[in-house]
Design an enzyme around this catalytic site. Structure first.
Site, short mmCIF file in Angstrom:
data_model
loop_
_atom_site.label_atom_id
_atom_site.label_comp_id
_atom_site.label_asym_id
_atom_site.label_seq_id
_atom_site.Cartn_x
_atom_site.Cartn_y
_atom_site.Cartn_z
N LYS A 137 0.84 -1.21 0.00
CA LYS A 137 0.00 0.00 0.00
C LYS A 137 0.87 1.25 0.00
O LYS A 137 0.57 2.23 -0.70
CB LYS A 137 -0.92 0.00 1.22
CG LYS A 137 -1.73 1.28 1.34
CD LYS A 137 -2.67 1.26 2.53
CE LYS A 137 -3.44 2.58 2.63
NZ LYS A 137 -4.44 2.58 3.72
N HIS A 275 -9.84 -29.53 -34.38
CA HIS A 275 -10.75 -28.44 -34.01
C HIS A 275 -11.73 -28.86 -32.91
O HIS A 275 -12.94 -28.67 -33.02
CB HIS A 275 -11.49 -27.92 -35.24
CG HIS A 275 -10.59 -27.46 -36.33
ND1 HIS A 275 -9.64 -26.47 -36.15
CD2 HIS A 275 -10.45 -27.88 -37.61
CE1 HIS A 275 -8.97 -26.29 -37.27
NE2 HIS A 275 -9.44 -27.13 -38.17
#
Length: 515
Positions: A137, A275
């Site tokens: 922070k 595919h």
């Protein structure tokens, strides 16, 4: 500002002695805790114990040691805030400029097969994440390191200018919050499972990057490959690439599809995928025979496809595989002779899986599918059936051989994109109709592909027949037995057509949509 004071507390001590020693040489004062302090002292690195900073002993088996104002004031104080400066001065507190912390090994702990609930809970770190979050922070002033891979670059910047750059501190802070977020996600997932809440009000998941990909489905799409932190062995995320160029996005999708199908079988099996759909599946007395059947199922579509086997690839099978262009071959292993044959092809990818777990022995996993603005979560489809689960609804019972082929076809059609129709005979697929907008259209494609092989074949459908037209097509093609879920309000129509053409039909009571 120069880095003058560092706090070091690590569970994974990889490289920490060398890093700390270099910091000390640069004049950085080191505060440390518990086992880290003991190690550094043993290695001759000057250390200040955390209790000397807090004026309070480490208590409760080390559960409480860094949760103290003397630590968090030093991390959170805004250095150019006069009020903060005054408070630090009045209280006799010092700033902490650098934090090196990694966390209790929660992931490694819960990965152990015999881990107890109590041991898992004990390995939830509290002080570590708190220090990391405080430092991250306040990254405008504090450098925070959670990954040993960053030690060298941080040292380099400190040597060059006595501090890290703001850009580096921002990058490291972001990494910290990813790290603590993933840590908390693992804990919440573990506890949710313990309390029987697999689909809670908030669904938080975390994945680890395996590799960046050149692109996604198409060259203009960015992509990367991630895996679950506790992914089981024998899947595409844990496979070892023995040979070939880097996997692509589509390679990984297709390989995963092929692997999902081959896991359906306990007998030697080979699956060819193109595919995301199977173009050839075969089983046999050995992997060589299984591959021959998978190839014969569709010699055209297998070209440029992906082949998965559930047995080690031997020299005899490798000699056949090398004859065509394949993107990937996936198997539990490759004999030395097989590897030598296949690795002579520069670009083919060879993936070693290790031991495989069949679908019948697997527990469902939770699958996540993205949608715009959200996601869908569902159990994986690991449902399997036996001949005892089947309900014969026609006048004619299937023969023993037909029953064998029906079960084979059912295992495969489950993995074909819906609407799906599959034809099988002689332990191999002979026709596949995938992803059509109506079922009769899928049947036409499968029958056309099978040609003369449709005569005497079985037909498998992933969902019920809405009317009897698909059965009429099947009868005309010479199909002798059908397996489907049943459940349509017009089931009787399909049954009547099957009876009229002496087709044996069995119902499973289970649908396998795959969209």
């Amino acid at each position: 500002m120069a880095i003058k004071r560092a706090l070091i507390s690590v569970s994974d001590k990889t490289g920490i002695v060398e890093f700390s020693r270099e910091l000390s040489k640069l004049g950085v004062e080191i505060i440390s805790t518990g086992g880290t302090a003991t190690l550094l002292e043993k290695e001759g690195v000057p250390v200040i114990g955390i209790s000397d900073v807090t004026g309070f002993p480490e208590i409760m088996d080390g559960r409480v040691k860094t949760l103290h104002p003397a630590v968090h004031s030093g991390l959170l104080a805004v250095r150019d805030n006069e009020e903060h400066q005054q408070s630090m001065k009045e209280l006799g507190l010092d700033y902490i400029d650098l934090v090196i912390v990694n966390l209790y090994p929660f992931q490694q702990t819960i990965a152990k097969p015999d881990v107890s609930y109590e041991e898992a809970i004990e390995n939830i770190d509290i002080g570590g994440p708190t220090m990391l979050r405080s430092a991250a922070k306040n990254h405008a002033f504090v450098t925070v390191v959670v990954d040993a891979a960053d030690y060298a670059s941080v040292l380099e910047e400190i040597r060059a200018g006595e501090d890290t750059t703001l850009e580096t501190r921002k990058r490291l802070a972001a990494k910290v919050f990813r790290h603590t977020g993933a840590y908390d996600a693992l804990i919440s997932d573990y506890l949710s499972k313990q309390t029987g809440e697999p689909l809670p009000e908030r669904y938080t998941v975390t994945y680890e990057k395996v590799q960046d990909l050149r692109y996604g489905e198409n060259p203009h799409q960015k992509a990367a490959f991630y895996r679950k932190p506790l992914a089981e062995q024998g899947n595409i995320t844990t496979a070892e690439q023995l040979h070939g160029k880097e996997l692509s996005y589509n390679n990984i999708n297709d390989a995963n599809a092929a692997l999902s199908i081959v896991k359906e079988f306990t007998e030697p099996a080979v699956v060819a995928v193109k595919h995301m759909n199977p173009c050839g599946v075969g089983i046999g007395k050995d992997i060589h025979e299984a591959y021959q059947k998978a190839y014969a199922a569709d010699p055209t579509s297998i070209f440029g496809g992906i082949v998965a086997a559930n047995r080690t690839i031997d020299e005899e099978t490798a000699s056949l595989l090398k004859e065509i262009f394949l993107e990937i071959i996936i198997a539990p292993d490759f004999t030395p002779a097989a590897f030598e044959i296949l690795s002579a092809k520069k670009n083919i990818r060879l993936l070693k899986l290790g031991e495989l777990t069949s679908s019948a022995d697997r527990k469902p996993e939770w699958l996540v599918t993205s949608v715009d603005g959200g996601m869908l979560v569902q159990e994986s489809d690991v449902h399997s059936i036996t001949d005892a689960d089947l309900k014969v609804v026609t006048n004619r019972q299937p023969t023993e051989e037909e029953l064998k082929q029906l079960l084979f076809g059912w295992k495969v059609v489950k993995h074909v994109k819906s609407n799906a129709i599959l034809l099988a005979a002689d332990n191999m697929t002979v026709g596949v109709g995938a992803g059509q907008m109506n079922r009769v259209g899928a049947a036409r494609i499968a029958i056309e592909q099978a040609g003369e092989k449709a005569k005497g074949a079985i037909l498998a459908s992933d969902a019920f027949f809405p009317m009897g037209d698909t059965l009429e097509l099947a009868a005309k093609a010479g199909i002798t037995a059908v397996i489907q879920p049943g459940g349509s309000i017009r089931d009787e129509e399909s049954i009547a057509v099957a009876n009229a053409h002496n087709i044996a039909m069995v119902l499973t009571g289970v649908r396998h949509f795959k969209h």
